[in-house]
Write an enzyme that holds these catalytic residues in place. Structure first.
Site, PDB file in Angstrom:
ATOM      1  CB  THR A 109      -0.935   0.012   1.225  1.00  0.00           C
ATOM      2  OG1 THR A 109      -1.781  -1.143   1.194  1.00  0.00           O
ATOM      3  CG2 THR A 109      -1.816   1.261   1.231  1.00  0.00           C
ATOM      4  CD1 TRP A 122      -1.171   0.795  -6.260  1.00  0.00           C
ATOM      5  CD2 TRP A 122      -1.861   2.596  -5.131  1.00  0.00           C
ATOM      6  NE1 TRP A 122      -2.219   1.347  -6.955  1.00  0.00           N
ATOM      7  CE2 TRP A 122      -2.662   2.458  -6.280  1.00  0.00           C
ATOM      8  CE3 TRP A 122      -2.115   3.662  -4.263  1.00  0.00           C
ATOM      9  CZ2 TRP A 122      -3.694   3.340  -6.586  1.00  0.00           C
ATOM     10  CZ3 TRP A 122      -3.146   4.539  -4.568  1.00  0.00           C
ATOM     11  CH2 TRP A 122      -3.919   4.382  -5.713  1.00  0.00           C
ATOM     12  CG  HIS A 123      -0.553   5.748  -1.602  1.00  0.00           C
ATOM     13  ND1 HIS A 123      -0.969   4.562  -1.045  1.00  0.00           N
ATOM     14  CD2 HIS A 123      -1.671   6.521  -1.699  1.00  0.00           C
ATOM     15  CE1 HIS A 123      -2.269   4.615  -0.803  1.00  0.00           C
ATOM     16  NE2 HIS A 123      -2.720   5.789  -1.194  1.00  0.00           N
ATOM     17  N   GLY A 124       3.529   5.783  -4.054  1.00  0.00           N
ATOM     18  CA  GLY A 124       4.614   6.555  -4.640  1.00  0.00           C
ATOM     19  C   GLY A 124       5.974   5.919  -4.470  1.00  0.00           C
ATOM     20  CG  PHE A 179      -0.953   8.603  -5.799  1.00  0.00           C
ATOM     21  CD1 PHE A 179       0.374   8.784  -5.492  1.00  0.00           C
ATOM     22  CD2 PHE A 179      -1.905   9.270  -5.065  1.00  0.00           C
ATOM     23  CE1 PHE A 179       0.760   9.596  -4.429  1.00  0.00           C
ATOM     24  CE2 PHE A 179      -1.535  10.075  -4.004  1.00  0.00           C
ATOM     25  CZ  PHE A 179      -0.201  10.240  -3.685  1.00  0.00           C
TER      26      PHE A 179
END
Length: 473
Positions: free
Chosen positions: A320, A323-325, A473
């Site tokens: 997670t 995934w965001h950066g 994102f």
């Protein structure tokens, strides 16, 4: 193209809606129109990257046909699923993570590898996850394989959810692509939902962004007072919520205008009394995606060994964060969420009902600290900003700048805090269930929506500052 832009509101959307309802006699014609409109919507800002999305659509269309054909041959099906993941995640890695990975190699080995400057295609994380879920749902039998390439393309590229979600699982949307009904009630509800989301984005999020951007630009050094640092952190906490939940509201509203029903993506996360509850209310579609396609296949929480459960949680929250950066701040942010959720599960904290005000303060404290790390460009600046918040550098507590921002933006802070709570939901319930107030509210509500729309348009016309966090994102 932003939903909260003049060109979308007064050119693109009216044209697409007008043509859509002219073609209402044919589902095929409507779907083809939506596909063309969606590709144009994406190509407006990224004309070359639309080819990346089209390649993703074609690959996943073929993988779904193959996995459907060889579903009964387990080894062949697993091979196809593996290849599908390699293609999808490989493409995501190249565009989103390669530069970060090469930087790590250089920092730890001294190789001096050339780091390419690769632009990030808008919404690549979202359309990649849509493609993966489509193939896996076909394999699981959660929806028939779609043999019409254009309908697969519409599922993945449908413009309301294309660049910022919600992440739609194929089994939720498959039937709606070929069998949906438009109605005046859906259209009216969609318009209202869209305008409410527009208000969140333009009036609240953009106003809080001015405060947050100004303070965070100073907060990476160790020279701002604690009150100003906390004000910036709270402003960003409000900005990111109204930015993303507002965009989700607009997406859900747009879908309703075209006869689609999307699932909710936010349920007032800032009223949570634990970090576990927060993540049941925040970005629901992303949490559901990770549960369905990663957490549950790993065994989830229903494992006899708690070490295994903790390991599963670590994998989920590591993913997670990433995934965001592509930055260490996102990794640390994900691990902080993992640590507190793991502690809550082990101690059954999330099931407690005592000391609710204290539980809420605890949850929001952790959330705000997490958003500071999330917002910072690197861990050094995150550490400096947190140090300022807790007065570790002897910079005092109060400043005239704090007072200036409070005076200038007091109304937006008050409205932001109020609308983090389910006030609108209770007003809607009162209008539906409360016979005494229903008639007056029925008159006031449409007037309020119209005024809100006009105010939003006036803000858009006079201001060029219209950031959107989740485009990253």
């Amino acid at each position: 193209m932003l939903f909260s832009s003049v060109i979308f509101l007064f050119y693109f959307l009216p044209l697409v809606l007008g043509l859509y309802y002219i073609l209402r006699f044919s589902v095929t014609a409507k779907n083809m129109l939506l596909l063309v409109a969606s590709l144009f919507f994406y190509a407006w800002g990224e004309p070359w990257f639309v080819l990346i999305m089209l390649a993703s659509i074609c690959f996943n269309y073929i993988f779904a046909l193959l996995v459907d054909k060889f579903r009964e041959r387990r080894n062949a099906a697993y091979t196809i699923i593996t290849l599908m993941l390699i293609v999808n995640l490989g493409m995501l890695f190249v565009f989103k993570y390669m530069a970060f990975a090469l930087r790590i190699v250089n920092e730890n080995t001294g190789f001096g590898l050339n780091i390419p400057n690769i632009a990030l295609p808008l919404g690549i994380s979202f359309f990649t996850f849509h493609g993966i879920s489509y193939v896996i749902d076909v394999y699981r039998g959660h929806g028939a394989v779609q043999k019409n390439l254009f309908y697969v393309a519409l599922y993945i590229s449908f413009f309301p959810q294309l660049v910022a979600g919600p992440i739609l699982r194929y089994n939720i949307i498959a039937d709606q692509i070929v069998n949906r009904k438009e109605s005046w009630d859906k259209f009216a509800l969609g318009c209202c939902r869209f305008i409410v989301g527009l208000g969140k984005k333009v009036l609240l999020s953009n106003s809080m962004a001015i405060v947050a951007d100004h303070i965070f630009s100073m907060g990476g050094t160790s020279d701002i007072p604690a009150s100003l640092a906390w004000l910036g952190a709270i402003a960003y906490t409000l900005q990111i919520y109204f930015d993303f939940s507002g965009y989700s509201d607009m997406a859900i509203g747009l879908a309703l205008m075209f006869g689609f029903k999307f699932e909710e993506n936010f349920r007032y996360p800032y009223i949570s009394r634990s970090i576990t509850e927060f993540w049941r209310r925040w970005h629901i579609s992303l949490g559901t995606w990770f549960k369905e396609y990663v957490y549950f296949p790993l065994g989830g929480s229903r494992v006899t060994n708690k070490d295994k459960m903790i390991c599963n949680l670590l994998i989920i929250w590591g993913l997670t964060g990433v995934w965001h950066g592509a930055e260490w701040t996102f990794v640390v942010w994900g691990l902080i969420n993992f640590a507190f959720i793991a502690l809550e599960k082990i101690s059954n904290f999330d099931k407690g009902t005592r000391f609710n005000p204290l539980r809420h303060l605890y949850a929001m404290f952790i959330v705000v600290i997490g958003w500071v790390i999330f917002r910072s460009p690197d861990l050094l600046q995150a550490g400096n900003y947190l140090g300022n918040m807790f007065g570790l550098y002897g910079n005092g507590f109060w400043s005239d700048t704090t007072w200036m921002f409070l005076k200038e933006y007091a109304l937006f802070f008050i409205l932001g805090i109020l609308f983090c709570m389910p006030i609108a939901t209770r007003m809607n319930k009162l209008m539906v269930d409360g016979a005494r107030f229903s008639k007056p509210l029925e008159l006031v509500y449409p007037i309020t929506i119209i005024v809100l729309f006009l105010v939003c348009v006036s803000y858009l016309v006079k201001s060029t500052y219209n950031p959107f966090i989740y485009f990253n994102f």
